[in-house]
Design an enzyme around this catalytic site. Structure first.
Site, PDB file in Angstrom:
ATOM      1  N   HIS A  96       0.895  -1.326   0.478  1.00 12.38           N
ATOM      2  CA  HIS A  96       0.200  -0.137   0.628  1.00 12.38           C
ATOM      3  C   HIS A  96       0.959   1.026   0.073  1.00 12.38           C
ATOM      4  CE1 HIS A  96       1.164   0.322   4.334  1.00 12.38           C
ATOM      5  NE2 HIS A  96       0.155  -0.822   4.423  1.00 12.38           N
ATOM      6  N   HIS A 111       4.377   1.817   1.997  1.00 10.40           N
ATOM      7  CA  HIS A 111       4.574   0.777   1.797  1.00 10.40           C
ATOM      8  C   HIS A 111       5.470   1.496   0.778  1.00 10.40           C
ATOM      9  CE1 HIS A 111       2.376  -2.682   3.078  1.00 10.40           C
ATOM     10  NE2 HIS A 111       3.525  -2.867   3.729  1.00 10.40           N
ATOM     11  N   CYS A 115       3.452 -10.613  20.974  1.00 11.01           N
ATOM     12  CA  CYS A 115       2.560 -10.102  20.109  1.00 11.01           C
ATOM     13  C   CYS A 115       2.658 -10.761  19.190  1.00 11.01           C
ATOM     14  CB  CYS A 115       2.353  -8.794  20.048  1.00 11.01           C
ATOM     15  SG  CYS A 115       1.496  -7.948  18.694  1.00 11.01           S
ATOM     16  N   CYS A 173       3.307  -7.785  15.780  1.00 12.37           N
ATOM     17  CA  CYS A 173       4.788  -7.373  15.934  1.00 12.37           C
ATOM     18  C   CYS A 173       5.464  -8.314  15.853  1.00 12.37           C
ATOM     19  CB  CYS A 173       5.127  -7.312  17.322  1.00 12.37           C
ATOM     20  SG  CYS A 173       4.209  -5.220  17.842  1.00 12.37           S
ATOM     21  N   CYS A 225      -1.348  -4.868  23.110  1.00 14.89           N
ATOM     22  CA  CYS A 225      -0.511  -4.028  22.711  1.00 14.89           C
ATOM     23  C   CYS A 225      -1.142  -3.090  21.688  1.00 14.89           C
ATOM     24  CB  CYS A 225       0.216  -5.086  21.432  1.00 14.89           C
ATOM     25  SG  CYS A 225       0.980  -4.401  19.896  1.00 14.89           S
ATOM     26  N   HIS A 227      -1.432  -3.040  17.656  1.00 18.55           N
ATOM     27  CA  HIS A 227      -2.578  -3.956  17.045  1.00 18.55           C
ATOM     28  C   HIS A 227      -3.821  -4.669  18.074  1.00 18.55           C
ATOM     29  CE1 HIS A 227       1.302  -5.030  15.309  1.00 18.55           C
ATOM     30  NE2 HIS A 227       1.020  -5.055  14.098  1.00 18.55           N
ATOM     31  N   LYS A 250      -5.030   5.876  10.859  1.00 20.39           N
ATOM     32  CA  LYS A 250      -4.098   5.200  10.358  1.00 20.39           C
ATOM     33  C   LYS A 250      -4.386   3.866   9.829  1.00 20.39           C
ATOM     34  CE  LYS A 250      -0.829   2.403  12.562  1.00 20.39           C
ATOM     35  NZ  LYS A 250      -0.460   1.495  13.862  1.00 20.39           N
ATOM     36  N   LYS A 257      -6.700  -1.782   6.683  1.00 16.02           N
ATOM     37  CA  LYS A 257      -7.171  -2.473   6.055  1.00 16.02           C
ATOM     38  C   LYS A 257      -8.681  -2.867   6.094  1.00 16.02           C
ATOM     39  CE  LYS A 257      -7.948  -7.032   2.843  1.00 16.02           C
ATOM     40  NZ  LYS A 257      -8.527  -6.693   1.846  1.00 16.02           N
TER      41      LYS A 257
HETATM   42  N1  MSP Z   1       9.672  -6.882   7.715  1.00 17.13           N
HETATM   43  C1  MSP Z   1       9.221  -5.940   8.704  1.00 17.13           C
HETATM   44  C2  MSP Z   1      10.692  -4.833   8.644  1.00 17.13           C
HETATM   45  C3  MSP Z   1      11.520  -5.685   8.822  1.00 17.13           C
HETATM   46  S1  MSP Z   1      13.139  -5.163   8.201  1.00 17.13           S
HETATM   47  C4  MSP Z   1      14.489  -5.822   8.978  1.00 17.13           C
HETATM   48  C5  MSP Z   1       8.060  -4.669   8.482  1.00 17.13           C
HETATM   49  N2  MSP Z   1       7.437  -5.044   8.420  1.00 17.13           N
HETATM   50  S2  MSP Z   1       5.828  -4.138   7.098  1.00 17.13           S
HETATM   51  O1  MSP Z   1       5.986  -4.793   5.949  1.00 17.13           O
HETATM   52  O2  MSP Z   1       4.868  -4.207   8.670  1.00 17.13           O
HETATM   53  O3  MSP Z   1       6.452  -3.077   7.021  1.00 17.13           O
HETATM   54  C6  MSP Z   1       7.112  -1.737   8.017  1.00 17.13           C
HETATM   55  C7  MSP Z   1       7.771  -0.241   7.174  1.00 17.13           C
HETATM   56  O4  MSP Z   1       6.331  -0.336   6.048  1.00 17.13           O
HETATM   57  C8  MSP Z   1       7.101   0.496   8.107  1.00 17.13           C
HETATM   58  O5  MSP Z   1       8.838   1.087   9.038  1.00 17.13           O
HETATM   59  C9  MSP Z   1       7.506   1.515   7.390  1.00 17.13           C
HETATM   60  O6  MSP Z   1       8.873   1.144   5.983  1.00 17.13           O
HETATM   61  C10 MSP Z   1       6.814   1.042   5.614  1.00 17.13           C
HETATM   62  N3  MSP Z   1       4.761   1.309   5.821  1.00 17.13           N
HETATM   63  C11 MSP Z   1       3.958   0.974   6.211  1.00 17.13           C
HETATM   64  N4  MSP Z   1       3.277   1.496   6.186  1.00 17.13           N
HETATM   65  C12 MSP Z   1       3.114   2.904   6.541  1.00 17.13           C
HETATM   66  C13 MSP Z   1       2.450   3.532   6.806  1.00 17.13           C
HETATM   67  N5  MSP Z   1       1.579   3.841   7.209  1.00 17.13           N
HETATM   68  N6  MSP Z   1       3.692   5.282   6.498  1.00 17.13           N
HETATM   69  C14 MSP Z   1       4.340   5.033   6.090  1.00 17.13           C
HETATM   70  N7  MSP Z   1       5.545   3.686   5.979  1.00 17.13           N
HETATM   71  C15 MSP Z   1       4.539   2.726   6.528  1.00 17.13           C
HETATM   72  O7  MSP Z   1       7.859  -4.995   9.676  1.00 17.13           O
END
Ligand code: MSP
Length: 652
Positions: free
Chosen positions: A19, A22, A127, A130, A144, A147, A298, A301
């Site tokens: 999304h 990411h 959790c 997390c 948490c 979540h 936030k 989904k």
């Molecule tokens: N798999 C772990 C990361 C491991 S790195 C060794 C993880 N994955 S995640 O899919 O949850 O991705 C988190 C990251 O996605 C955030 O740190 C950021 O880079 C990005 N984002 C996900 N949602 C976001 C927002 N709403 N806003 C900004 N960035 C976000 O954690």
């Protein structure tokens, strides 16, 4: 001297499709890569997917497929999304890659041999969201905070990493390197966390509880904890790239991690202590950005407000979104996305700003000269703009290096605004009517186009394709790869002469606000129907065996279709009213639209309905059951039973 620099994004969990959260970090790495190439540096950029852990097992189980099959599907979706929007990553790592698995096991052996891993019994609150144990102080009302779920009490024997041992060494490093974690508030947050004693880290999971992970090299009854595995992607992908090269020595010392604040603790505490123990030099930089909210909420989904990059791209263009995201977010602070704000910024900065400046000047050049006219002596008015360009270019590099790139984008906007005023003041359309003012006209229009060219050079890391089109239109053919310094590319007066100018394409057409509501609805509907838990079509699912008692839990009933019509706003849905012999018909949304172009033909048919499926609140209303359909590669056919069956009859 060219520097080397290695950018990483987090590797994303494969439990959800990409999304715009990411997208932000990934496009950020892409933008920084393009900026550094422009500045003459040697860049490597790695992204990828994080595929082990309980979370993935849970979603795969729901789909009735193996975790690997599930991960293949979603990992492919991430990669495909980045490819389609031209993210120029150099390598894509998956934690299920053999090269990564081997690297993790080698590091575990090293850390174990160094005496930093021990076996112990542990009770903690885990959790799954997390994928880590939470301390009591982290819980809010026993839940948490991220979540909103109660962590599970887990008691088991496990392997522990002596993380606590490295606390002082870590504090010393942070204090000696004030820019190591940026912005400063996150550095302070980490230092304040380190004031308390640092607990050791549980780094294994017994296979009796979780098999989906990398086996510990020193005890095959256990797999590696997902974070210990995932963080190692950063060096493992360099030590062996997907093409089999070893780029570790070349790039590791310049490693610049890009993350959002949600994973600060794992990156600023777990990660450096792991590196210290493994004898791997520390990364060079940790840049932490804030969170994108949708309006006040936030992105999630369940709130139905996630926005998918590809749906957005089809409706509005991904580069326009990049422009918005990079200009709007102050690095480190949270920011809010709304369609209204996006459209407002697009229309004012790009359609009315750069787009209009280009169209106005190019139109007059096309009419009066047919080509970019030769340079004329400048007057004070152009000298003032040239001086402004110098200021903007001088700040450009440092703004990007300190992640204040939003300021550079604002500077370009201000430059365009001033040039616009200059053009309005000079009134070239009047000059065009007087042959004796032809040289003045040439001077003014050339200046207008020059600012457009310079803007496109400076914005090229933000909107690479669009800027390349503008530069090509203006005859700027020098490469943006560092072979020509930024200062030369963006020098006032460098625009070529004699380049044929015909009426320009509309680079930034205004978004018609009247048509907006409809487009937004479509993007939203598409984004929401994206199935996070998709089953990759090409894979035959391996379902777990069930007993007759399991099957008996599913209540199937005959239902007669009373009404059927397409849901306009949704790509896949048909709304059915189905009589199950109950007091009133049930409303059921079925994802069979493309297979039933004339859904009314279903009216009167007897279908089979899962009658005891928990009702699901969808964007368009409550769905009170599920209609069975046979599915083939590209086919979906509702299962029907002959007319003798009555609504409400059981099916067994
Ligand atoms: N798999 C772990 C990361 C491991 S790195 C060794 C993880 N994955 S995640 O899919 O949850 O991705 C988190 C990251 O996605 C955030 O740190 C950021 O880079 C990005 N984002 C996900 N949602 C976001 C927002 N709403 N806003 C900004 N960035 C976000 O954690």
């Amino acid at each position: 001297m060219a520097r080397t620099i290695y950018f990483t994004t987090p590797i994303y969990y494969v439990n959800a499709e990409p999304h715009i959260g990411h997208l932000y970090t990934t496009a950020l790495a892409d933008m920084l890569k393009r900026y550094h190439l422009l500045a003459g540096d040697d860049v490597w950029f790695q992204t990828g997917t994080d595929e082990h852990g309980e979370k993935i097992v849970q979603v795969a189980e729901k789909q009735g497929i193996t975790p690997k099959q599930f991960a293949d599907g979603i990992s492919g979706k991430f990669r495909d999304a980045w490819d389609r929007i031209d993210i120029q990553y150099d390598d894509f790592i998956r934690t299920t890659d053999a090269r990564h698995v081997k690297y993790v096991q080698d590091v575990l052996t090293k850390v174990h041999d160094a005496g930093d891993i021990y076996f112990d019994e542990y009770t903690g609150k885990y959790c799954v969201g997390c994928e880590r144990y939470l301390t009591d102080t982290e819980l809010v009302d026993g839940k948490c905070p991220d979540h909103q779920t109660e962590p599970r009490e887990v008691k088991e024997s496990n392997y522990f990493f002596r993380m606590g041992k490295y606390r002082q060494q870590l504090i010393d490093h942070i204090e000696a390197n004030p820019d190591w974690i940026r912005p400063e508030r996150f550095r302070n947050e980490v230092l304040s966390f380190l004031k308390s004693p640092l607990e050791d880290l549980c780094i294994s999971r017994p296979k009796t509880r979780l098999e989906w992970g990398i086996e510990l090299p020193f005890d095959n009854r256990y797999v590696t904890y997902v974070w210990f595995d995932a963080l190692l992607n950063y060096p493992s992908g360099l030590a062996e790239t997907s093409k089999g090269e070893n780029l570790f020595d070349k790039y590791w010392s310049s490693c610049n991690h890009l993350i959002a604040k949600d994973i600060l603790k794992t990156h600023a505490i777990y990660w450096p202590t792991m590196l210290m123990s493994a004898g791997i030099p520390l990364f060079n930089q940790l840049d932490v950005h804030g969170y994108w909210m949708v309006g006040e909420s936030k992105m999630s989904k369940s709130l139905g407000n996630v926005i998918r990059p590809l749906s957005f791209d089809a409706a509005f263009g991904i580069e326009n979104l990049r422009y918005f995201l990079f200009k709007e977010m102050r690095f480190g602070a949270d920011s809010s996305f709304t369609y209204d704000l996006f459209v407002e910024r697009y229309n004012s900065d790009l359609a009315n700003g750069l787009g209009n400046l280009l169209a106005r000047n190019a139109g007059l050049v096309a009419k009066n000269f047919g080509a970019i006219p030769a340079a004329q002596p400048l007057t004070d008015a152009e000298e003032a703009l040239a001086a402004k360009v110098k200021e903007v270019v001088a700040a450009y590099r440092s703004n990007f290096e300190t992640r204040q790139f939003a300021r550079s984008i604002e500077d370009v906007c201000a430059l365009i605004g001033e040039t616009d005023k200059y053009i309005t003041r000079m009134e070239p359309w009047k000059m065009a009517k007087d042959e004796s003012q032809k040289d003045d006209l040439a001077r003014v229009l050339r200046c207008g186009l020059e600012i457009c060219r310079i803007s496109a050079v400076l914005l090229s890391p933000v909107m690479p394709k669009k800027c390349a089109e503008i530069l090509a239109y203006l005859g700027e053919t020098r490469p943006l790869d560092g072979s020509v310094p930024i200062e030369e590319l963006a020098a006032f007066g460098a625009i070529a002469e004699g380049i044929a100018i015909d009426s320009p394409p509309r680079f930034f057409p205004r978004i018609d606000e009247a048509a907006l509501a409809k487009i937004i609805e479509q993007v939203e509907a598409e984004s929401q129907t994206a199935t996070d838990a998709v089953r990759p079509r090409e894979i035959e699912p391996i379902k777990k065996e069930i007993t007759i008692d399991d099957f008996a839990k599913v209540q199937l009933k005959v239902g007669r279709v009373k009404e059927a019509y397409p849901v306009k706003e949704a790509k896949k849905l048909i709304r059915l009213m189905v009589d199950l012999g109950e007091e009133k018909p049930r409303q059921i949304f079925a994802g069979i639209k493309s297979h039933y172009p004339e859904p009314e033909k279903l009216i009167g048919q007897n279908v089979i309905v899962v009658a005891n499926l928990a009702p699901r609140q969808m964007k368009f209303g409550l769905s009170e059951g599920m209609v069975l359909a046979a599915s083939g590669d590209e086919r979906l056919v509702a299962v029907t039973v002959p007319g003798q069956a009555k609504p409400g009859d059981g099916v067994s």
